[in-house]
Design a protein around this motif. Structure first.
Motif, PDB file in Angstrom:
ATOM      1  N   UNK A   1       0.845  -1.197   0.000  1.00 37.69           N
ATOM      2  CA  UNK A   1       0.000   0.000   0.000  1.00 37.69           C
ATOM      3  C   UNK A   1       0.881   1.248   0.000  1.00 37.69           C
ATOM      4  N   UNK A   2       0.321   2.397  -0.454  1.00 41.28           N
ATOM      5  CA  UNK A   2       1.144   3.624  -0.417  1.00 41.28           C
ATOM      6  C   UNK A   2       1.374   4.152   0.995  1.00 41.28           C
ATOM      7  N   UNK A   3       0.630   3.656   1.943  1.00 38.84           N
ATOM      8  CA  UNK A   3       0.846   4.058   3.340  1.00 38.84           C
ATOM      9  C   UNK A   3       0.930   2.806   4.203  1.00 38.84           C
ATOM     10  N   UNK A   4       1.431   2.977   5.404  1.00 42.03           N
ATOM     11  CA  UNK A   4       1.684   1.808   6.237  1.00 42.03           C
ATOM     12  C   UNK A   4       1.614   2.214   7.703  1.00 42.03           C
ATOM     13  N   UNK A   5       0.994   1.361   8.498  1.00 42.31           N
ATOM     14  CA  UNK A   5       1.009   1.564   9.950  1.00 42.31           C
ATOM     15  C   UNK A   5       1.781   0.387  10.538  1.00 42.31           C
ATOM     16  N   UNK A   6       2.956   0.671  11.062  1.00 45.04           N
ATOM     17  CA  UNK A   6       3.756  -0.442  11.574  1.00 45.04           C
ATOM     18  C   UNK A   6       3.319  -0.774  12.988  1.00 45.04           C
TER      19      UNK A   6
ATOM     20  N   UNK B   1     -13.232  15.290  26.346  1.00 49.85           N
ATOM     21  CA  UNK B   1     -12.613  15.241  25.027  1.00 49.85           C
ATOM     22  C   UNK B   1     -11.986  13.882  24.813  1.00 49.85           C
ATOM     23  N   UNK B   2     -12.359  13.236  23.761  1.00 50.60           N
ATOM     24  CA  UNK B   2     -11.770  11.933  23.430  1.00 50.60           C
ATOM     25  C   UNK B   2     -11.119  12.036  22.063  1.00 50.60           C
ATOM     26  N   UNK B   3      -9.843  11.688  22.029  1.00 55.30           N
ATOM     27  CA  UNK B   3      -9.071  11.789  20.798  1.00 55.30           C
ATOM     28  C   UNK B   3      -8.497  10.407  20.505  1.00 55.30           C
ATOM     29  N   UNK B   4      -8.768   9.881  19.326  1.00 50.18           N
ATOM     30  CA  UNK B   4      -8.160   8.625  18.908  1.00 50.18           C
ATOM     31  C   UNK B   4      -6.895   8.951  18.135  1.00 50.18           C
ATOM     32  N   UNK B   5      -5.788   8.306  18.537  1.00 51.53           N
ATOM     33  CA  UNK B   5      -4.500   8.634  17.943  1.00 51.53           C
ATOM     34  C   UNK B   5      -3.927   7.411  17.236  1.00 51.53           C
ATOM     35  N   UNK B   6      -3.569   7.582  15.993  1.00 52.11           N
ATOM     36  CA  UNK B   6      -2.922   6.504  15.234  1.00 52.11           C
ATOM     37  C   UNK B   6      -1.478   6.917  15.044  1.00 52.11           C
ATOM     38  N   UNK B   7      -0.579   6.125  15.574  1.00 53.99           N
ATOM     39  CA  UNK B   7       0.843   6.485  15.532  1.00 53.99           C
ATOM     40  C   UNK B   7       1.586   5.611  14.527  1.00 53.99           C
ATOM     41  N   UNK B   8       2.846   5.898  14.352  1.00 54.00           N
ATOM     42  CA  UNK B   8       3.776   5.103  13.539  1.00 54.00           C
ATOM     43  C   UNK B   8       3.284   4.922  12.107  1.00 54.00           C
ATOM     44  N   UNK B   9       2.844   6.008  11.507  1.00 49.17           N
ATOM     45  CA  UNK B   9       2.375   5.954  10.120  1.00 49.17           C
ATOM     46  C   UNK B   9       3.550   6.235   9.195  1.00 49.17           C
TER      47      UNK B   9
END
Lengths: 284, 192
Positions: free
Chosen positions: B107-112, B131-139
């Motif tokens: 894929x052109x992007x990746x979440x390790x 406040x609720x924030x969903x965080x996706x890291x290591x992109x």
């Protein structure tokens, strides 16, 4: 110079497809003649999944002109991390602060000479109430809340910020073409002119930091760098963000590059609760 | 060391007296001194001159030292891991953990994954749960494309526009609201 490089690239592009020899982790034998090139492909314990490994030329130090001895792969988690300038700056601040002891000192009202006597009676003169001529309100009086000497500014940066600082700095150096990998540190002479010429010839900039795996460098390079204040040698365990920032070019030996990679990869993939504990002054 | 030993002696005498028979090879708690019945008259062991000398403890067991015994494997089994081990491939995992798939790399992007082989998707709750924030890291790769795809997916699933924030240098995306399970399922469907 440029035409030579372009010619070299042309020759390489022509010849690279059929003649690339893939050697697994035996880089020491990687020697090129005019038209053949050896690429070292490495077997990592934690192979990169998405980001491609970075390739660097293996250079030599035994001639003033640069010879490309082969290609070498660097792990992207260490040498191609996101160059976080904020983390580099925090490392820089940490390294300047932990060794800084401030010796600025002022005298309090108790330490300034005199002032034991009440300057004038409390009442009846129409003047302000004063008990000592060395009160902080007075000219020549003591200083309230002034600096007291022997103040340390020691603190520890969190472990992973230190690791991330190293990877950021190494990646920034590699991305800016300021990171060079050499096969070894053997010089033909011990004259500093030779090294100065080499640095001039290869456009390595005003200052060079040389990193080796061992802390005993060959004699020639130690003698040559001894009179060059802008060229410094350091073992792998001394590698730090401050020195990398301070020097323009970073020269790693093959062994040093591998050792740095191995140590940082280990810490990136190990359980680090022990290192992340709060630092206690008595722990060393 | 001497002071410690001497104070131990005094303490031991008070506590255990004659009962202690020194069963193992433990430090000899001055049993020599208390061979007979305990005398009523006290001895001052805090005094340096009166306290007994430390002697070498007699070894009670015979032993010899060997290198690389076969039992060492059992000791090694108990030692903590040097680094976090690689997952052994299985048909299914009883914990519900889903392994990353091969094709996600293309894929052109990746979440390790994190070093503990988990998806780096977290929920940050601030302002006393307001406040609720969903965080996706290591992109890795094209983070903006991932943002667009994720936004479209979230609009479809949640039925409303969902605000996101991209931090390119920090390699993370923050999504406003608690969408941890939605995003985790989406990441699993992509094979991350």
């Amino acid at each position: 110079m440029t035409s030579v490089l372009i010619n070299a690239f042309k020759r390489l592009n022509l010849s690279i497809r059929p003649q690339v020899k893939v050697i697994s982790s035996s880089y020491s034998t990687a020697v090129t003649t005019a038209n053949s090139l050896n690429v070292t492909q490495k077997e990592w314990k934690y192979p990169p999944l998405y980001t491609k490994p970075r390739e660097v030329w293996i250079e030599n130090l035994d001639t003033v002109e640069e010879k490309k001895l082969g290609l070498f792969e660097l792990h992207p988690s260490v040498y191609a991390a996101m160059p976080r300038i904020d983390i580099i700056h925090r490392n820089f601040v940490w390294q300047t602060k932990y060794r800084w002891v401030s010796w600025a000192h002022t005298k309090t009202r108790a330490e300034v000479r005199g002032g034991g006597r009440k300057p004038w009676p409390q009442k009846g003169l129409g003047r302000a109430r004063h008990g000592s001529i060395r009160s902080p309100l007075w000219r020549g009086g003591g200083v309230a809340h002034g600096p007291r000497s022997g103040k340390t500014h020691f603190f520890m940066l969190p472990f992973h910020l230190r690791i991330h600082g190293l990877t950021s700095m190494l990646s920034a150096k590699l991305a800016q073409d300021d990171l060079h990998v050499v096969n070894n540190l053997e010089l033909p002479t011990d004259e500093s002119n030779y090294l100065a010429d080499l640095i001039e010839n290869r456009n390595w900039g005003p200052s060079v930091l040389i990193i080796d795996d061992t802390d005993i460098a060959p004699r020639n390079i130690t003698v040559a760098t001894d009179s060059l204040p802008h060229v410094n040698i350091m073992p792998v365990y001394g590698l730090n963000v401050y020195s990398m920032l301070k020097h323009d070019t970073l020269v790693l030996t093959l062994a040093a590059a591998e050792r740095i990679e191995e140590r940082i990869l280990h810490h990136l993939n190990a359980i680090t609760t022990e290192q992340q504990r709060e630092f206690k002054l008595s722990q060393v | 060391m001497a002071t410690v030993w001497r104070s131990q002696c005094a303490f031991a005498r008070l506590l255990i007296g004659k009962i202690a028979q020194n069963p193992n090879n433990s430090p000899d708690l001055c049993t020599k001194l208390f061979q007979g019945p305990i005398s009523v008259t006290s001895r001052n062991y805090s005094n340096y001159a009166n306290s007994p000398f430390i002697e070498r403890i007699k070894e009670q067991y015979e032993y010899d030292i060997i290198k690389n015994p076969p039992e060492w494997a059992y000791v090694e089994r108990l030692l903590p891991f040097d680094t976090i081990p690689v997952v052994t491939p299985k048909e299914n995992y009883p914990s519900g953990w889903i392994p990353p798939r091969e094709e996600a790399v293309h894929l052109p992007y990746f979440v390790s994954r994190t070093k503990n082989h988990e998806l780096p998707i977290y929920l940050n709750i601030t302002y006393r749960g307001m406040r609720k924030i969903t965080k996706i890291k290591k992109i890795e790769g094209d983070i903006w494309l991932l943002n667009d795809t994720l936004k479209a997916h979230l609009k479809e699933t949640a039925g409303k526009y969902v605000e996101t924030r991209v931090h390119e240098l920090g390699k993370f995306i923050e999504v406003k609201g608690d969408y941890v399970n939605v995003i985790r399922n989406w990441a699993h469907s992509k094979g991350f």
